[in-house]
Design a protein around this motif. Structure first.
Motif, PDB file in Angstrom:
ATOM      1  N   VAL A 425       5.481 -15.773  -3.853  1.00 56.40           N
ATOM      2  CA  VAL A 425       4.744 -16.024  -5.099  1.00 56.40           C
ATOM      3  C   VAL A 425       3.580 -15.055  -5.272  1.00 56.40           C
ATOM      4  O   VAL A 425       2.882 -15.095  -6.295  1.00 56.40           O
ATOM      5  CB  VAL A 425       4.221 -17.477  -5.127  1.00 56.40           C
ATOM      6  CG1 VAL A 425       5.374 -18.459  -5.179  1.00 56.40           C
ATOM      7  CG2 VAL A 425       3.323 -17.761  -3.925  1.00 56.40           C
ATOM      8  N   VAL A 426       3.357 -14.189  -4.281  1.00 55.71           N
ATOM      9  CA  VAL A 426       2.247 -13.244  -4.344  1.00 55.71           C
ATOM     10  C   VAL A 426       2.684 -12.022  -5.148  1.00 55.71           C
ATOM     11  O   VAL A 426       3.832 -11.564  -5.054  1.00 55.71           O
ATOM     12  CB  VAL A 426       1.808 -12.830  -2.923  1.00 55.71           C
ATOM     13  CG1 VAL A 426       0.683 -11.794  -2.974  1.00 55.71           C
ATOM     14  CG2 VAL A 426       1.363 -14.057  -2.143  1.00 55.71           C
ATOM     15  N   ALA A 427       1.761 -11.477  -5.931  1.00 51.34           N
ATOM     16  CA  ALA A 427       2.064 -10.289  -6.733  1.00 51.34           C
ATOM     17  C   ALA A 427       2.519  -9.156  -5.822  1.00 51.34           C
ATOM     18  O   ALA A 427       1.974  -8.975  -4.731  1.00 51.34           O
ATOM     19  CB  ALA A 427       0.826  -9.859  -7.512  1.00 51.34           C
ATOM     20  N   PRO A 428       3.550  -8.401  -6.221  1.00 50.59           N
ATOM     21  CA  PRO A 428       4.085  -7.334  -5.376  1.00 50.59           C
ATOM     22  C   PRO A 428       3.023  -6.381  -4.838  1.00 50.59           C
ATOM     23  O   PRO A 428       3.081  -5.960  -3.694  1.00 50.59           O
ATOM     24  CB  PRO A 428       5.084  -6.621  -6.293  1.00 50.59           C
ATOM     25  CG  PRO A 428       5.519  -7.677  -7.255  1.00 50.59           C
ATOM     26  CD  PRO A 428       4.318  -8.536  -7.487  1.00 50.59           C
ATOM     27  N   LYS A 429       2.013  -6.053  -5.654  1.00 52.25           N
ATOM     28  CA  LYS A 429       0.983  -5.102  -5.211  1.00 52.25           C
ATOM     29  C   LYS A 429       0.115  -5.678  -4.093  1.00 52.25           C
ATOM     30  O   LYS A 429      -0.499  -4.932  -3.323  1.00 52.25           O
ATOM     31  CB  LYS A 429       0.105  -4.701  -6.389  1.00 52.25           C
ATOM     32  CG  LYS A 429      -0.748  -5.827  -6.966  1.00 52.25           C
ATOM     33  CD  LYS A 429      -1.565  -5.360  -8.148  1.00 52.25           C
ATOM     34  CE  LYS A 429      -2.445  -6.491  -8.712  1.00 52.25           C
ATOM     35  NZ  LYS A 429      -3.447  -6.924  -7.745  1.00 52.25           N
ATOM     36  N   LEU A 455       3.006 -17.243 -11.031  1.00 51.05           N
ATOM     37  CA  LEU A 455       3.780 -18.476 -11.106  1.00 51.05           C
ATOM     38  C   LEU A 455       4.109 -18.743 -12.568  1.00 51.05           C
ATOM     39  O   LEU A 455       3.202 -18.831 -13.403  1.00 51.05           O
ATOM     40  CB  LEU A 455       2.979 -19.634 -10.505  1.00 51.05           C
ATOM     41  CG  LEU A 455       3.732 -20.932 -10.252  1.00 51.05           C
ATOM     42  CD1 LEU A 455       4.783 -20.728  -9.158  1.00 51.05           C
ATOM     43  CD2 LEU A 455       2.761 -22.039  -9.825  1.00 51.05           C
ATOM     44  N   ASP A 456       5.397 -18.864 -12.836  1.00 52.23           N
ATOM     45  CA  ASP A 456       5.862 -19.092 -14.215  1.00 52.23           C
ATOM     46  C   ASP A 456       5.287 -18.050 -15.162  1.00 52.23           C
ATOM     47  O   ASP A 456       4.787 -18.364 -16.264  1.00 52.23           O
ATOM     48  CB  ASP A 456       5.475 -20.502 -14.678  1.00 52.23           C
ATOM     49  CG  ASP A 456       6.148 -21.580 -13.861  1.00 52.23           C
ATOM     50  OD1 ASP A 456       7.263 -21.328 -13.359  1.00 52.23           O
ATOM     51  OD2 ASP A 456       5.557 -22.657 -13.701  1.00 52.23           O
ATOM     52  N   ASP A 457       5.321 -16.784 -14.719  1.00 52.48           N
ATOM     53  CA  ASP A 457       4.865 -15.636 -15.515  1.00 52.48           C
ATOM     54  C   ASP A 457       3.360 -15.651 -15.791  1.00 52.48           C
ATOM     55  O   ASP A 457       2.872 -14.887 -16.626  1.00 52.48           O
ATOM     56  CB  ASP A 457       5.622 -15.564 -16.847  1.00 52.48           C
ATOM     57  CG  ASP A 457       7.114 -15.320 -16.634  1.00 52.48           C
ATOM     58  OD1 ASP A 457       7.448 -14.628 -15.647  1.00 52.48           O
ATOM     59  OD2 ASP A 457       7.911 -15.820 -17.431  1.00 52.48           O
ATOM     60  N   LYS A 458       2.627 -16.520 -15.123  1.00 52.10           N
ATOM     61  CA  LYS A 458       1.177 -16.540 -15.257  1.00 52.10           C
ATOM     62  C   LYS A 458       0.539 -16.001 -13.984  1.00 52.10           C
ATOM     63  O   LYS A 458       1.029 -16.238 -12.885  1.00 52.10           O
ATOM     64  CB  LYS A 458       0.671 -17.963 -15.517  1.00 52.10           C
ATOM     65  CG  LYS A 458       1.069 -18.523 -16.864  1.00 52.10           C
ATOM     66  CD  LYS A 458       0.466 -19.909 -17.060  1.00 52.10           C
ATOM     67  CE  LYS A 458       0.846 -20.481 -18.415  1.00 52.10           C
ATOM     68  NZ  LYS A 458       0.268 -21.834 -18.631  1.00 52.10           N
ATOM     69  N   ILE A 484      -9.601 -19.121  -8.041  1.00 55.19           N
ATOM     70  CA  ILE A 484     -10.887 -18.639  -8.575  1.00 55.19           C
ATOM     71  C   ILE A 484     -10.676 -17.851  -9.867  1.00 55.19           C
ATOM     72  O   ILE A 484     -11.518 -17.034 -10.241  1.00 55.19           O
ATOM     73  CB  ILE A 484     -11.620 -17.775  -7.530  1.00 55.19           C
ATOM     74  CG1 ILE A 484     -10.752 -16.562  -7.113  1.00 55.19           C
ATOM     75  CG2 ILE A 484     -12.002 -18.594  -6.318  1.00 55.19           C
ATOM     76  CD1 ILE A 484     -11.486 -15.565  -6.235  1.00 55.19           C
ATOM     77  N   THR A 485      -9.575 -18.116 -10.533  1.00 55.05           N
ATOM     78  CA  THR A 485      -9.277 -17.389 -11.770  1.00 55.05           C
ATOM     79  C   THR A 485     -10.384 -17.576 -12.799  1.00 55.05           C
ATOM     80  O   THR A 485     -10.904 -16.604 -13.371  1.00 55.05           O
ATOM     81  CB  THR A 485      -7.927 -17.859 -12.345  1.00 55.05           C
ATOM     82  OG1 THR A 485      -6.924 -17.764 -11.333  1.00 55.05           O
ATOM     83  CG2 THR A 485      -7.521 -17.002 -13.528  1.00 55.05           C
TER      84      THR A 485
END
Length: 712
Positions: A425-429, A455-458, A484-485
């Motif tokens: 679920v972690v962003a590829p970068k 998650l779910d494109d968010k 912490i978004t």
């Protein structure tokens, strides 16, 4: 026709006569053709005709036995198989008489009787007997003394671990018995049975063909005809397991009376036969009062688990050894937990004799288990009350445990937790960085970072930390993830606002400084202008900090080297027309929190102004400023090569505004300091970084919060 030929024709058998020395047949009756398909002339043609046509499996034994008995001068009879002219098998019973001449065996006369039908009947009976014994797992055997033929059933061969085609004899059979007492006993028993017809029933050890040691029970009986033993027969049974159970029971019997564990012996119908002292002490029941009663009915109570009772009943019914835990009750109704081991005990005939039960009181263990369950429940409550996403991971980077927040956020089912890849679920970068940090934490003990979760494109920004723990020599990583978004979005807004604040403060201070400069120009006295110039420089030192913060877009720290360098230029420009002074800066490349930077800048501004104004008189001078960070403390040295100051400097009672400002700034920095004024001016000071203050936490995130918590 001679009389012997007439007799031979009247007998249903082959009458024969042979030389006792060479075994050449001298006469064979015509029945040879009828029974075996061989003409008498074929017997006469070769001395070895008889031996050559005996069945290969019987040849050696039959020839040896006949020769041996002939040499001894003993008439004899024996059974063997011959191969007829068509290749068929004919069983013969050969009755032989030894004829003497001059005191020595001269001739042999015998009668070969066809007993094939009789043998077929015997074999069928033996087959049925074999099957019966096999079903009962009991082997049988028989030894024909006259034929010296030993027979083993399939079960006996299996017991000795020999092939099905194995042909035993008495000597080899005895060799299977373990050397020593077992072999001696079987040898004596068999010898006595053959000589006297004495039966025997023994439990002995054998070593099988594959080297395995077994206990067997062997029974032998004799068949006596006309006062002579003609056959011994019997059975053989593997009693290794029974022997172990017997030894086990004997061992238990030795300790049962005094052991701290409860011991109960019941009959096959579950009636109590015997209990030990530990049972009476624990339950309050005496043996004399409970003989014949069912222990389950006696001891089970209202909270005894019904399913456990059913499992015990099934195993008792099918006579299966088992271990079980159950709640029982004493005579006065007090509950107690036991771990019981029940073993069925059988006699030599395989009949169930009793049940032997050893019971361990595990009440305290059960209480500990209850406490442990409560602790686990308490721990889970704490974990589930955490504001973030708790996790526990093993060295294979597999999730072992998460809290309810994590389950809800990622929609994790308990059953598939182990199959989840926590990095998916972690962003590829960020994925590779996070995995590297986790692996480092298993080596270094701790990790923290900010990462992006999709998650779910968010996209969500998480602060993730992890702490290494070791349990039972295994390593695990436990930690928390904080979303912490919203904080990061708010922080960006605050940074824009703060940047504008710094810009406006700098501009306002510049306006104040400009106004003071205009006022200073109106003053007619040069000496009156100096205090005004000092005020302007002090304001400039503060404005310079806000300028650097604004330009560098860092709202908590400034590069201390750049800051002091700018301040030095301001002071130099102020006094450039009076004298030449060289300022040397030795400042370590580092950022300093504004809590220290502003008072330190104002302090150096005061010192520079004093040096320029008073230290050098009409001479050129040198000033050196050194700033370093050593062992987490700031070390600052300010020195000039001026005329110095008469007497020691004391900040206890200050009379001038400049010294009051210096004292105030040193106190604000909480610095340790020392003056040296002999033919120069030198100030050495040390102070600690400040983690609290008006600017210390303007843009701190969760990582700084975590750092403070670990320092504090």
């Amino acid at each position: 026709m001679s009389s012997i030929e007439r007799i031979a024709k009247s007998i249903h058998g082959i009458l024969w006569e042979a030389d006792a020395e060479t075994f050449r047949f001298l006469y064979v009756s015509p029945q040879s053709k009828e029974i075996l398909g061989y003409e008498p002339s074929q017997w006469y043609a070769s001395e070895t005709f008889w031996a050559d046509h005996i069945h290969p499996e019987d040849r050696k034994k039959a020839v040896f036995y006949c020769h041996q008995q002939t040499k001894l001068g003993q008439s004899h009879e024996f059974e063997y198989r011959m191969v007829d002219s068509k290749g068929g098998i004919i069983w013969l019973k050969d009755v032989v008489s030894v004829i003497f001449e001059d005191g020595k065996p001269s001739k042999l006369r015998g009668l070969m009787v066809d007993i094939t039908k009789q043998k077929s009947t015997e074999f069928e009976k033996r087959r049925l007997l074999d099957e019966a014994y096999t079903l009962a797992k009991i082997g049988h055997w028989e030894y024909d003394i006259s034929a010296q033929s030993l027979y083993w059933s399939r079960e006996v061969k299996s017991l000795h671990e020999v092939p099905k085609y194995y042909v035993p004899d008495v000597a080899s059979a005895i060799e299977f018995y373990k050397e020593g007492e077992s072999r001696q006993q079987i040898t004596e028993a068999v010898t006595e049975a053959i000589k006297e017809g004495t039966p025997y029933d023994l439990e002995l050890q054998i070593i099988t063909a594959k080297g395995n040691t077994r206990w067997i029970r062997t029974l032998g009986k004799a068949e006596i005809v006309n006062g002579e033993v003609v056959r011994i027969y019997g059975s053989t049974q593997d009693v290794s397991q029974l022997k172990k159970e017997k030894e086990y029971l004997e061992m238990l019997s030795m300790v049962a009376s005094e052991t701290q564990n409860i011991v109960i012996i019941t009959d096959p119908d579950q009636g109590i036969k015997w209990v030990n002292n530990a049972f009476e002490k624990k339950t309050g029941y005496l043996l004399k009062d409970i003989v014949g009663k069912n222990p389950g009915t006696l001891l089970q109570g209202p909270k005894t688990d019904d399913e456990t009772v059913k499992r015990i009943s099934r195993r008792i019914k099918f006579r299966i050894p088992f271990t079980e835990e159950i709640l029982n009750y004493t005579a006065d109704g007090q509950p107690y937990w036991i771990k019981l081991n029940v073993t069925p005990i059988y006699d030599k005939q395989g009949k169930l004799k009793q049940f032997f039960s050893i019971q361990e009181d595990i009440t305290e263990q059960k209480k500990s288990e209850i406490v442990l369950k409560e602790q686990i429940t308490f721990s889970n409550s704490i974990i589930n009350s955490l504001p973030g996403l708790f996790y526990m991971m093993d060295e294979d980077l597999k999730l072992l445990k998460v809290n309810n927040n994590a389950r809800t956020f990622f929609n994790i089912q308990k059953s598939n937790l182990a199959r989840i890849d926590p990095f998916s679920v972690v962003a590829p970068k960020d994925r590779k960085i996070l995995k590297s940090k986790v692996e480092e934490a298993f080596q270094n003990g701790y990790m923290e970072l900010e990462t992006t979760v999709i998650l779910d494109d968010k996209k969500y920004i998480f602060y993730v930390n992890g702490k290494l723990i070791e349990l039972d020599e295994n390593k695990y990583l436990i930690g928390n993830g904080l979303n912490i978004t919203d904080r990061k979005n708010m922080q960006k807004n605050n940074e824009i606002l703060l940047k504008e604040v710094h810009h406006r403060v700098k501009n306002n201070l510049a306006i104040v400084s400009g106004l003071l400069s205009l006022e200073m120009e109106e003053l007619p006295d040069v000496n009156a202008k100096l205090p005004m110039q000092r005020c302007i420089n002090r304001i400039s030192s503060m404005a310079k900090v806000h300028e650097l913060l604004y330009v560098n877009q860092n709202f908590t720290t400034v590069n201390i080297g750049d800051y002091i360098r700018e301040l030095t230029k301001v002071v130099e420009n102020t006094f450039s027309n009076e004298r030449r002074v060289h300022v040397s800066l030795d400042i370590e490349q580092m950022d300093m929190n504004v809590n220290e930077a502003i008072p330190l800048g104002m302090l150096i501004n005061e010192l520079l102004t004093n040096s320029y104004k008073y230290a050098f008189e009409d001479n050129d001078g040198q000033i050196k400023i050194t700033i370093q960070k050593i062992s987490s403390r700031y070390h600052v040295v300010y020195q000039d090569n001026g005329k110095g100051v008469k007497g020691d400097i004391s900040l206890g009672e200050v009379e001038t505004l400049g010294m009051l400002i210096i004292k105030t700034l040193l106190d604000q920095l909480e610095a340790d300091y020392k003056f040296n004024t002999e033919e120069k001016f030198e100030l050495k000071m040390e102070f600690d970084p400040r983690l609290r203050g008006s600017h210390s936490n303007l843009s701190e995130g969760p990582q700084e919060d975590m750092a403070r918590s670990r320092l504090n």
